[in-house]
Design a protein around this motif. Structure first.
Motif, PDB file in Angstrom:
ATOM      1  N   ARG A 212      -2.983  18.602  11.891  1.00 27.63           N
ATOM      2  CA  ARG A 212      -2.918  17.143  11.895  1.00 27.63           C
ATOM      3  C   ARG A 212      -3.931  16.556  10.903  1.00 27.63           C
ATOM      4  NH1 ARG A 212      -3.965  13.420  17.313  1.00 27.63           N
ATOM      5  NH2 ARG A 212      -4.226  11.426  16.266  1.00 27.63           N
ATOM      6  N   GLU A 213      -5.140  17.088  10.912  1.00 29.72           N
ATOM      7  CA  GLU A 213      -6.164  16.616   9.988  1.00 29.72           C
ATOM      8  C   GLU A 213      -5.779  16.921   8.536  1.00 29.72           C
ATOM      9  OE1 GLU A 213      -8.873  14.763  10.631  1.00 29.72           O
ATOM     10  OE2 GLU A 213      -8.158  14.685  12.702  1.00 29.72           O
ATOM     11  N   ARG A 214      -5.162  18.066   8.324  1.00 30.16           N
ATOM     12  CA  ARG A 214      -4.751  18.438   6.975  1.00 30.16           C
ATOM     13  C   ARG A 214      -3.675  17.471   6.452  1.00 30.16           C
ATOM     14  NH1 ARG A 214      -5.427  22.560   3.580  1.00 30.16           N
ATOM     15  NH2 ARG A 214      -6.655  23.726   5.104  1.00 30.16           N
ATOM     16  N   LYS A 215      -2.766  17.078   7.330  1.00 28.57           N
ATOM     17  CA  LYS A 215      -1.707  16.147   6.945  1.00 28.57           C
ATOM     18  C   LYS A 215      -2.299  14.793   6.552  1.00 28.57           C
ATOM     19  CE  LYS A 215       2.445  13.841   8.691  1.00 28.57           C
ATOM     20  NZ  LYS A 215       3.324  13.641   9.876  1.00 28.57           N
ATOM     21  N   ILE A 216      -3.265  14.322   7.352  1.00 28.59           N
ATOM     22  CA  ILE A 216      -3.912  13.047   7.060  1.00 28.59           C
ATOM     23  C   ILE A 216      -4.667  13.124   5.734  1.00 28.59           C
ATOM     24  CG2 ILE A 216      -5.734  11.468   7.813  1.00 28.59           C
ATOM     25  CD1 ILE A 216      -4.949  12.209  10.712  1.00 28.59           C
ATOM     26  N   ALA A 217      -5.388  14.230   5.533  1.00 32.72           N
ATOM     27  CA  ALA A 217      -6.152  14.418   4.301  1.00 32.72           C
ATOM     28  C   ALA A 217      -5.223  14.490   3.087  1.00 32.72           C
ATOM     29  CB  ALA A 217      -6.992  15.692   4.390  1.00 32.72           C
ATOM     30  N   ALA A 218      -4.069  15.119   3.260  1.00 25.27           N
ATOM     31  CA  ALA A 218      -3.105  15.239   2.157  1.00 25.27           C
ATOM     32  C   ALA A 218      -2.559  13.866   1.770  1.00 25.27           C
ATOM     33  CB  ALA A 218      -1.968  16.170   2.554  1.00 25.27           C
ATOM     34  N   GLU A 219      -2.311  13.022   2.764  1.00 24.33           N
ATOM     35  CA  GLU A 219      -1.806  11.670   2.492  1.00 24.33           C
ATOM     36  C   GLU A 219      -2.862  10.850   1.740  1.00 24.33           C
ATOM     37  OE1 GLU A 219      -0.489   9.962   6.152  1.00 24.33           O
ATOM     38  OE2 GLU A 219       1.062  11.475   6.475  1.00 24.33           O
ATOM     39  N   LYS A 220      -4.116  10.999   2.153  1.00 24.92           N
ATOM     40  CA  LYS A 220      -5.198  10.289   1.457  1.00 24.92           C
ATOM     41  C   LYS A 220      -5.326  10.780   0.010  1.00 24.92           C
ATOM     42  CE  LYS A 220      -8.317   9.157   5.287  1.00 24.92           C
ATOM     43  NZ  LYS A 220      -9.684   9.372   5.830  1.00 24.92           N
ATOM     44  N   ALA A 221      -5.249  12.108  -0.150  1.00 25.62           N
ATOM     45  CA  ALA A 221      -5.381  12.687  -1.489  1.00 25.62           C
ATOM     46  C   ALA A 221      -4.242  12.239  -2.389  1.00 25.62           C
ATOM     47  CB  ALA A 221      -5.417  14.214  -1.395  1.00 25.62           C
ATOM     48  N   ALA A 222      -3.039  12.152  -1.841  1.00 28.97           N
ATOM     49  CA  ALA A 222      -1.871  11.750  -2.625  1.00 28.97           C
ATOM     50  C   ALA A 222      -2.033  10.323  -3.142  1.00 28.97           C
ATOM     51  CB  ALA A 222      -0.613  11.866  -1.775  1.00 28.97           C
ATOM     52  N   GLU A 223      -2.645   9.470  -2.339  1.00 29.22           N
ATOM     53  CA  GLU A 223      -2.840   8.074  -2.732  1.00 29.22           C
ATOM     54  C   GLU A 223      -3.859   7.929  -3.869  1.00 29.22           C
ATOM     55  OE1 GLU A 223      -3.824   5.743   0.684  1.00 29.22           O
ATOM     56  OE2 GLU A 223      -1.830   5.940   1.580  1.00 29.22           O
ATOM     57  N   SER A 224      -4.651   8.991  -4.092  1.00 26.53           N
ATOM     58  CA  SER A 224      -5.655   8.929  -5.168  1.00 26.53           C
ATOM     59  C   SER A 224      -5.012   9.006  -6.544  1.00 26.53           C
ATOM     60  CB  SER A 224      -6.657  10.080  -5.014  1.00 26.53           C
ATOM     61  OG  SER A 224      -6.050  11.331  -5.352  1.00 26.53           O
ATOM     62  N   GLY A 225      -3.783   9.577  -6.595  1.00 26.16           N
ATOM     63  CA  GLY A 225      -3.086   9.695  -7.867  1.00 26.16           C
ATOM     64  C   GLY A 225      -3.623  10.799  -8.758  1.00 26.16           C
ATOM     65  N   LYS A 226      -4.509  11.627  -8.241  1.00 23.80           N
ATOM     66  CA  LYS A 226      -5.104  12.700  -9.042  1.00 23.80           C
ATOM     67  C   LYS A 226      -4.156  13.900  -9.138  1.00 23.80           C
ATOM     68  CE  LYS A 226      -9.830  11.277  -7.996  1.00 23.80           C
ATOM     69  NZ  LYS A 226     -11.137  11.620  -7.405  1.00 23.80           N
ATOM     70  N   PRO A 227      -4.403  14.814 -10.087  1.00 22.51           N
ATOM     71  CA  PRO A 227      -3.537  15.994 -10.255  1.00 22.51           C
ATOM     72  C   PRO A 227      -3.444  16.815  -8.970  1.00 22.51           C
ATOM     73  CG  PRO A 227      -4.985  15.753 -12.138  1.00 22.51           C
ATOM     74  CD  PRO A 227      -5.457  14.759 -11.115  1.00 22.51           C
ATOM     75  N   ALA A 228      -2.351  17.555  -8.831  1.00 23.52           N
ATOM     76  CA  ALA A 228      -2.081  18.321  -7.611  1.00 23.52           C
ATOM     77  C   ALA A 228      -3.207  19.292  -7.265  1.00 23.52           C
ATOM     78  CB  ALA A 228      -0.769  19.084  -7.766  1.00 23.52           C
ATOM     79  N   ASP A 229      -3.761  19.972  -8.291  1.00 19.35           N
ATOM     80  CA  ASP A 229      -4.813  20.940  -8.003  1.00 19.35           C
ATOM     81  C   ASP A 229      -6.077  20.257  -7.478  1.00 19.35           C
ATOM     82  OD1 ASP A 229      -5.202  19.779 -10.519  1.00 19.35           O
ATOM     83  OD2 ASP A 229      -6.398  21.475 -11.231  1.00 19.35           O
TER      84      ASP A 229
END
Length: 307
Positions: A212-229
């Motif tokens: 659950r925490e990983r999913k939330i963190a992934a959503e936050k990271a995606a919103e940053s617009g930074k490269p996948a790596d």
């Protein structure tokens, strides 16, 4: 709209989000408060994640220690008034003693065990419900022990000796002086009561919780617009931070604000000249994980008068 104004109010209290943000999150999740909290957290709008301290169930937590073995038991009631009742307190005290003799964490076995006054624990509970006039429940138990050392109890907000709202047990395996271990155990227990660790170490954290925490963190990271790596590293970093903050051994000791619990134990062992292992712990907070319905007292009175 599958939610009410009360749901919006509750979500605001749990998340710290504004009213419109809370309302929008509930709309997006079709009224699912848990999912709405996750959505708010992913957007950085939730100040805190849901904590057990937000629950409202009443009753008492009891702890008992005998030698190198100890147990914690939670018994719930509908109101705090009943929790202050001597009959209820006596029941929790005696049931905890029965649990200590039984060992383990099988709550059904505890209910079926012999009660000191006759019958079973469940028989006595049923009788209490009838005489006190309020629903009650023997909810959970957990036993901890060491082969050598101490198990230290601590009760926060005690209503009576070994009865209260947050019960903690700390199991220390060691050949060190019992008085030294007891002092260390008391400090660790106070930390546990305040810091609410979710597991002894990172490996013990619930897999579903980490997902659950990983999913939330992934959503936050995606919103940053930074490269996948880079996003992947952001997610891994967030999970490591979560594990560090929620696993007991890696938490920062609340008493000094700088030392990890693992280092606190290691230093105590060095001072004592004997190995000390923090083997296990229990933290039972009254009502943890229980949702209690909020009632409209004025409406209830009006209904009673009308009836």
């Amino acid at each position: 709209m599958a939610f009410t104004a009360a749901d919006v109010k509750k979500l605001r209290e749990l998340s710290g989000a504004g009213m419109m943000d809370a309302k929008k999150a509930l709309e997006e999740t079709n009224g699912d408060i848990e999912a709405a909290i996750d959505a708010l957290r992913a957007k950085g709008l939730a100040a805190v994640q849901k904590k057990s301290s937000r629950t409202a169930a009443e009753g008492l937590v009891g702890v008992a220690v005998e030698g190198t073995k100890a147990v914690a038991v939670e018994v719930n009631s509908e109101t705090d008034f009943v929790a202050k009742n001597e009959q209820f307190q006596d029941f929790v005290r005696k049931t905890t003693a029965v649990a200590l003799g039984l060992g383990g964490d099988d709550i059904e076995a505890l209910k079926a065990a012999a009660y000191p006054d006759g019958g079973t624990v469940m028989d006595k509970l049923t009788n209490n419900v009838a005489t006190i006039g309020e629903n009650q429940q023997v909810r959970r138990m957990k036993t901890v022990s060491v082969s050598q050392g101490v198990v230290v109890p601590y009760m926060h907000n005690a209503a009576a000796p070994n009865l209260g709202k947050i019960g903690v047990l700390v199991a220390l395996e060691s050949e060190a002086n019992p008085e030294v271990l007891t002092g260390l155990g008391k400090q660790l227990a106070m930390h546990i009561a305040a810091a609410f660790p979710l597991a002894l170490d990172a490996d013990g954290l619930d897999a579903d919780l980490i997902a659950r925490e990983r999913k939330i963190a992934a959503e936050k990271a995606a919103e940053s617009g930074k490269p996948a790596d880079v996003q992947e590293k952001m997610v891994d970093g967030a999970i490591k931070k979560f594990a560090k903050e929620n696993a007991l051994l890696s938490q920062i000791f609340v008493i000094d604000g700088k030392t990890t619990i693992a280092d606190v134990v290691a230093q105590a062992a060095k001072d004592a000249g004997s190995a000390i292992v923090l083997k296990d712990y229990v933290r039972f907070q009254l009502g943890e994980g229980i949702e209690k319905e909020e009632s409209d007292f004025a409406a209830e009175v009006a209904a009673a008068v009308a009836g």
